[in-house]
Enzyme design. Structure first.
Site, short mmCIF file in Angstrom:
data_model
loop_
_atom_site.label_atom_id
_atom_site.label_comp_id
_atom_site.label_asym_id
_atom_site.label_seq_id
_atom_site.Cartn_x
_atom_site.Cartn_y
_atom_site.Cartn_z
CG ASN A 1 -9.20 -4.23 -3.80
OD1 ASN A 1 -8.11 -4.76 -3.16
ND2 ASN A 1 -10.01 -3.77 -3.45
CE LYS B 1 -15.20 -3.19 -0.06
NZ LYS B 1 -14.99 -3.29 -1.38
NE ARG C 1 -9.12 -9.06 -3.82
CZ ARG C 1 -10.16 -8.42 -3.38
NH1 ARG C 1 -11.27 -8.44 -4.06
NH2 ARG C 1 -10.02 -7.84 -2.36
CB ILE D 1 -10.84 10.84 5.37
CG1 ILE D 1 -9.64 10.89 4.54
CG2 ILE D 1 -12.01 11.65 4.65
CD1 ILE D 1 -8.94 12.40 4.48
CD GLU E 1 -11.51 -0.67 -3.20
OE1 GLU E 1 -12.23 -0.63 -2.27
OE2 GLU E 1 -11.86 -1.58 -4.09
CE LYS F 1 -4.08 -2.13 1.62
NZ LYS F 1 -4.04 -3.49 1.53
N GLY G 1 -8.51 -4.69 7.55
CA GLY G 1 -8.52 -3.80 8.88
C GLY G 1 -7.60 -4.15 10.03
CB VAL H 1 -16.99 -9.67 -2.80
CG1 VAL H 1 -18.48 -10.42 -2.15
CG2 VAL H 1 -16.08 -10.71 -2.23
#
Length: 451
Positions: A290, A237, A292, A203, A275, A116, A165, A295
């Site tokens: 991501n 999510k 890939r 944020i 994202e 990241k 997370g 979902v």
């Protein structure tokens, strides 16, 4: 075009890929652990190979077993789905070495965007808006303290190799920074074998909005509009929708342009998502990429009538994309149905499904691998179905979801169906007035006595 594709995954996503392959005239190979012998993806594939016992580490994450399964069945490509090995650069590289096409990102791309801190510096170079913070990995606590002062509190410490997370800590004042630094690093080391940290400005009142992109081997990319994924619990999510009720035409164009710029800058090949965090003033910041399929990809498919799995396969076979950007002309909502007890802190509820009645009707889609008599193993992610409703307006999609949830009967285990049914009546959700903090303040009503 590929003659035979092995699906290196399980559950609903494996079944989803098999269905598109059949429509394209491509033979399929399912792999399964001993715990998944009765799963539908095993029954619907042309061939099936057992790759080990129940634990993921000995089956779905066992690269040598999956490659062996591909070789003995003469599969010329592997679709990894999401999770497991879908963003594993080593696996992508091993596929290349065995002349098996990995239907996903290249090893270099996964490495570049999977870290990241590296992804953020790449996006800064590409001119994509990023959250203020450290320019890469923070080497020590002294530097951490300095960056926090420069960024301004509140700040968010994040694991560079993180996800789900893990290794994240919000820090509101300087005296709490050292404890947060040490605990986040320990958690990251335990979860990922890597304790590298970076820092971003926290944020406040953010929306989590992602842009679906597809890139081809010629370096061209397009976007397929946004998905709002802000209703989350512990960074996982729960439900998604498109278009976002928070979005404006101007913001959609700006975010879509930034996502395409990001994909083309790194010459991204395949389906992926860029994202973003969007603050209450509609300023948006790159969060991660991501590499890939997601979902929640079905809601995008529903609003633009587009098969993303088919597009993944076409791009992997070297077929160029049209280059056209897509905008939603309908509204779609997805509820993730998990084998969890929402009245008991979402505790997992594996076991045998004794009764199942699937909802139907116009505008209702159900992606699932379970059936009456199926036993849900305790070894894997608890998601057992995705219920998707699509309509002309958001109000109609919510009404349709209420009706579909009322029809959806699963007995023998606990599921999150009651949670989603209450969510669809929550005034803030109905008004589209929610952020990633939504679940921090909402407590479900007690269960109704069905007798």
């Amino acid at each position: 075009m590929f003659k035979k594709i092995l699906i290196a995954n399980r559950g609903e996503i494996a079944l989803r890929v098999i269905r598109t392959c059949k429509e394209m005239g491509i033979k399929t190979v399912a792999v399964y652990s001993k715990a998944d012998e009765e799963s539908l993806h095993v029954k619907f594939a042309d061939e099936a190979v057992c790759i080990g016992p129940a634990p993921s580490s000995e089956s779905y994450l066992k690269m040598s077993n999956i490659i062996a399964a591909a070789e003995i069945t003469n599969a010329d490509a592997i679709h990894p789905g999401y999770g497991f090995l879908s963003e594993n650069a080593k696996f992508s590289r091993i596929c290349d070495e065995h002349n098996i096409k990995f239907i996903g990102a290249s090893p270099e791309m996964i490495e570049r965007m999977g870290d990241k801190a590296n992804a953020k510096s790449t996006m800064i170079a590409a001119g994509v808006p990023c959250v203020p913070g450290s320019e890469g990995v923070i080497p020590d606590f002294k530097t951490c303290l300095k960056v926090a002062k420069e960024t301004g509190y509140p700040v968010m410490l994040k694991a560079s190799a993180g996800g789900g997370g893990k290794g994240m800590r919000a820090v509101w004042k300087e005296e709490d920074l050292q404890d947060a630094w040490e605990s986040a690093r320990q958690e990251s080391k335990a979860a990922f074998g890597n304790d590298d940290m970076y820092m971003e400005k926290l944020i406040e009142e953010p929306r989590h909005i992602e842009i679906q992109i597809v890139g081809d081997s010629n370096g061209r990319a397009c976007h397929l509009s946004e998905r709002d994924c802000s209703v989350q619990r512990r960074h996982q999510k729960l439900t998604e929708e498109t278009p976002s009720p928070f979005m404006t035409d101007e913001l959609r164009e700006a975010m879509g342009t930034a996502a395409v710029k990001a994909a083309e800058y790194i010459k991204y090949e395949g389906a992926g998502t860029v994202e973003f965090l969007v603050d209450k003033h509609r300023n948006f910041y790159f969060m991660e990429m991501n590499t890939r399929i997601q979902v929640e990809h079905p809601i995008t498919e529903q609003v633009i009538d587009f098969d993303l799995i088919r597009e993944q396969i076409m791009v992997a076979a070297g077929i160029p994309i049209s280059g056209k950007n897509y905008l939603p002309n309908l509204h779609s909502i997805e509820c993730r149905i998990n084998a969890e007890d929402p009245y008991n802190d979402f505790r997992p509820s594996p076991g045998r499904i004794t009764t199942l009645h699937a909802p139907g009707g116009h505008g209702v889609r159900l992606d699932t691998h379970v059936y009456a008599g199926y036993s849900i193993p305790p070894n894997y992610d608890s998601m057992i179905a995705k219920l998707i409703t699509t309509a002309q307006t958001r109000e109609e999609a919510i009404s349709k979801m209420k009706r579909a949830l009322d029809e959806f009967v699963i007995e023998g285990i606990k599921t999150t169906i009651p949670f989603h049914r209450q969510l669809m009546d929550h005034p803030d959700y109905v008004a589209g007035n929610y952020t990633t903090a939504f679940m921090d303040t909402w407590k479900m009503n007690d269960p109704v006595d069905e007798e």
